[in-house]
Scaffold this motif. Structure first.
Motif, mmCIF file in Angstrom:
data_model
loop_
_atom_site.group_PDB
_atom_site.id
_atom_site.type_symbol
_atom_site.label_atom_id
_atom_site.label_comp_id
_atom_site.label_asym_id
_atom_site.label_seq_id
_atom_site.Cartn_x
_atom_site.Cartn_y
_atom_site.Cartn_z
ATOM 1 N N LYS A 178 -0.131 7.988 -9.565
ATOM 2 C CA LYS A 178 -1.353 7.491 -8.923
ATOM 3 C C LYS A 178 -1.487 5.987 -9.149
ATOM 4 O O LYS A 178 -1.061 5.460 -10.172
ATOM 5 C CB LYS A 178 -2.606 8.173 -9.484
ATOM 6 C CG LYS A 178 -2.737 9.627 -9.140
ATOM 7 C CD LYS A 178 -3.136 9.810 -7.695
ATOM 8 C CE LYS A 178 -3.445 11.278 -7.414
ATOM 9 N NZ LYS A 178 -3.784 11.483 -6.006
ATOM 10 N N SER A 179 -2.118 5.316 -8.185
ATOM 11 C CA SER A 179 -2.387 3.886 -8.290
ATOM 12 C C SER A 179 -3.820 3.589 -7.886
ATOM 13 O O SER A 179 -4.442 4.361 -7.144
ATOM 14 C CB SER A 179 -1.449 3.096 -7.368
ATOM 15 O OG SER A 179 -0.130 3.169 -7.824
ATOM 16 N N LEU A 180 -4.307 2.464 -8.365
ATOM 17 C CA LEU A 180 -5.614 1.932 -7.980
ATOM 18 C C LEU A 180 -5.330 0.681 -7.168
ATOM 19 O O LEU A 180 -4.635 -0.226 -7.640
ATOM 20 C CB LEU A 180 -6.443 1.592 -9.218
ATOM 21 C CG LEU A 180 -7.861 1.114 -8.945
ATOM 22 C CD1 LEU A 180 -8.725 2.298 -8.539
ATOM 23 C CD2 LEU A 180 -8.437 0.454 -10.177
ATOM 24 N N ILE A 181 -5.820 0.652 -5.934
ATOM 25 C CA ILE A 181 -5.592 -0.477 -5.031
ATOM 26 C C ILE A 181 -6.936 -0.903 -4.461
ATOM 27 O O ILE A 181 -7.716 -0.066 -4.009
ATOM 28 C CB ILE A 181 -4.647 -0.081 -3.880
ATOM 29 C CG1 ILE A 181 -3.298 0.372 -4.434
ATOM 30 C CG2 ILE A 181 -4.484 -1.233 -2.893
ATOM 31 C CD1 ILE A 181 -2.392 1.009 -3.407
ATOM 32 N N ALA A 221 -4.598 6.799 3.921
ATOM 33 C CA ALA A 221 -3.567 7.634 3.321
ATOM 34 C C ALA A 221 -4.187 8.964 2.895
ATOM 35 O O ALA A 221 -5.281 8.989 2.325
ATOM 36 C CB ALA A 221 -2.952 6.911 2.123
ATOM 37 N N LYS A 222 -3.497 10.063 3.198
ATOM 38 C CA LYS A 222 -4.056 11.409 2.964
ATOM 39 C C LYS A 222 -4.495 11.658 1.524
ATOM 40 O O LYS A 222 -5.425 12.405 1.282
ATOM 41 C CB LYS A 222 -3.036 12.469 3.366
ATOM 42 C CG LYS A 222 -2.695 12.428 4.834
ATOM 43 C CD LYS A 222 -3.469 13.436 5.600
ATOM 44 C CE LYS A 222 -3.008 13.490 7.035
ATOM 45 N NZ LYS A 222 -4.016 13.100 7.967
ATOM 46 N N SER A 223 -3.851 11.016 0.555
ATOM 47 C CA SER A 223 -4.188 11.250 -0.856
ATOM 48 C C SER A 223 -5.310 10.346 -1.356
ATOM 49 O O SER A 223 -5.758 10.501 -2.492
ATOM 50 C CB SER A 223 -2.950 11.021 -1.728
ATOM 51 O OG SER A 223 -2.573 9.650 -1.703
ATOM 52 N N SER A 224 -5.775 9.422 -0.528
ATOM 53 C CA SER A 224 -6.683 8.380 -1.039
ATOM 54 C C SER A 224 -8.144 8.818 -1.125
ATOM 55 O O SER A 224 -8.724 9.315 -0.169
ATOM 56 C CB SER A 224 -6.568 7.116 -0.189
ATOM 57 O OG SER A 224 -6.951 7.360 1.145
ATOM 58 N N ALA A 248 -12.957 -2.328 -0.746
ATOM 59 C CA ALA A 248 -12.528 -0.929 -0.670
ATOM 60 C C ALA A 248 -11.543 -0.669 -1.804
ATOM 61 O O ALA A 248 -10.522 -1.352 -1.920
ATOM 62 C CB ALA A 248 -11.879 -0.639 0.675
ATOM 63 N N VAL A 249 -11.871 0.304 -2.662
ATOM 64 C CA VAL A 249 -11.046 0.639 -3.817
ATOM 65 C C VAL A 249 -10.448 2.024 -3.591
ATOM 66 O O VAL A 249 -11.182 2.998 -3.440
ATOM 67 C CB VAL A 249 -11.877 0.610 -5.119
ATOM 68 C CG1 VAL A 249 -11.008 0.970 -6.312
ATOM 69 C CG2 VAL A 249 -12.536 -0.757 -5.310
ATOM 70 N N PHE A 250 -9.120 2.091 -3.568
ATOM 71 C CA PHE A 250 -8.383 3.323 -3.309
ATOM 72 C C PHE A 250 -7.811 3.873 -4.608
ATOM 73 O O PHE A 250 -7.186 3.132 -5.372
ATOM 74 C CB PHE A 250 -7.178 3.048 -2.405
ATOM 75 C CG PHE A 250 -7.492 2.621 -1.005
ATOM 76 C CD1 PHE A 250 -7.216 3.462 0.060
ATOM 77 C CD2 PHE A 250 -8.017 1.364 -0.735
ATOM 78 C CE1 PHE A 250 -7.474 3.060 1.365
ATOM 79 C CE2 PHE A 250 -8.269 0.952 0.560
ATOM 80 C CZ PHE A 250 -7.997 1.803 1.613
ATOM 81 N N THR A 252 1.899 5.631 1.780
ATOM 82 C CA THR A 252 1.626 4.464 2.627
ATOM 83 C C THR A 252 1.887 4.858 4.068
ATOM 84 O O THR A 252 2.632 5.793 4.328
ATOM 85 C CB THR A 252 2.532 3.269 2.244
ATOM 86 O OG1 THR A 252 3.891 3.654 2.401
ATOM 87 C CG2 THR A 252 2.265 2.788 0.838
ATOM 88 N N PRO A 253 1.285 4.183 5.027
ATOM 89 C CA PRO A 253 0.396 3.037 4.872
ATOM 90 C C PRO A 253 -0.996 3.471 4.407
ATOM 91 O O PRO A 253 -1.355 4.641 4.521
ATOM 92 C CB PRO A 253 0.340 2.449 6.280
ATOM 93 C CG PRO A 253 0.569 3.596 7.191
ATOM 94 C CD PRO A 253 1.523 4.514 6.448
ATOM 95 N N LEU A 254 -1.763 2.515 3.915
ATOM 96 C CA LEU A 254 -3.123 2.818 3.455
ATOM 97 C C LEU A 254 -4.059 3.115 4.616
ATOM 98 O O LEU A 254 -4.997 3.889 4.473
ATOM 99 C CB LEU A 254 -3.683 1.660 2.628
ATOM 100 C CG LEU A 254 -3.061 1.449 1.260
ATOM 101 C CD1 LEU A 254 -3.710 0.254 0.578
ATOM 102 C CD2 LEU A 254 -3.178 2.683 0.405
ATOM 103 N N THR A 255 -3.857 2.462 5.756
ATOM 104 C CA THR A 255 -4.755 2.621 6.905
ATOM 105 C C THR A 255 -3.946 2.813 8.180
ATOM 106 O O THR A 255 -2.972 2.108 8.403
ATOM 107 C CB THR A 255 -5.654 1.383 7.069
ATOM 108 O OG1 THR A 255 -6.348 1.151 5.846
ATOM 109 C CG2 THR A 255 -6.669 1.555 8.177
ATOM 110 N N THR A 256 -4.372 3.779 9.020
ATOM 111 C CA THR A 256 -3.709 4.051 10.282
ATOM 112 C C THR A 256 -4.767 4.197 11.365
ATOM 113 O O THR A 256 -5.738 4.924 11.196
ATOM 114 C CB THR A 256 -2.890 5.361 10.194
ATOM 115 O OG1 THR A 256 -1.976 5.255 9.105
ATOM 116 C CG2 THR A 256 -2.117 5.622 11.475
#
Length: 137
Positions: free
Chosen positions: A45-48, A66-69, A122-124, A131-135
């Motif tokens: 996991k990451s914090l972006i 992203a589906k996991s975000s 926006a904190v993910f 990825t990508p974060l946004t589609t």
């Protein structure tokens, strides 16, 4: 940094280069990387964090993330109109926040003002390889 329907890798000072960012923002809007770090006690996991800057009257295209975000969104300045999934459209002012569950749709995200700019942080919390974060929809 302007992003318009582009996918590209970003390299952060913290040493991460896996991040793909796709913009769902219209002409004149911008997304600026703010922070990125693996969560060491939660493997994979990451914090972006990204700053979304809306000019007066600026709006994002309908999009998903992203589906996991899991996303925490904080209005830094101005007023942001937002609608997540089939919930009501709501206007958030500076200092207010909202969230998006994994797999959510974001059909409305726009500056509520035609005369003043607005900024959203926006904190993910996301799978590091998602990825990508946004589609765009």
């Amino acid at each position: 940094m302007k992003l318009q329907h582009v996918l590209f890798p970003l390299t952060f000072a913290v040493g991460l280069s896996f991040i793909g960012v796709a913009s769902a923002h219209g002409a004149g809007d911008s997304v600026k990387p703010n922070f990125s770090q693996p969560i060491t006690n939660i493997p994979g996991k990451s914090l972006i964090a990204v700053e979304v800057l809306y000019p007066p009257g600026g709006a994002s295209l309908p999009h998903t993330h992203a589906k996991s975000s899991f996303i925490y969104a904080y209005v830094v300045s101005g007023r942001i109109a937002s609608k997540v999934n089939d919930g009501p459209e709501r206007i958030y002012k500076a200092g207010e926040s909202f969230y998006e569950e994994p797999g959510s749709r974001h059909p409305v995200s726009r500056n509520a003002s035609k005369t003043q700019p607005a900024k959203l942080l926006a904190v993910f919390v996301v799978d590091s390889n998602d990825t990508p974060l946004t589609t765009n929809e």
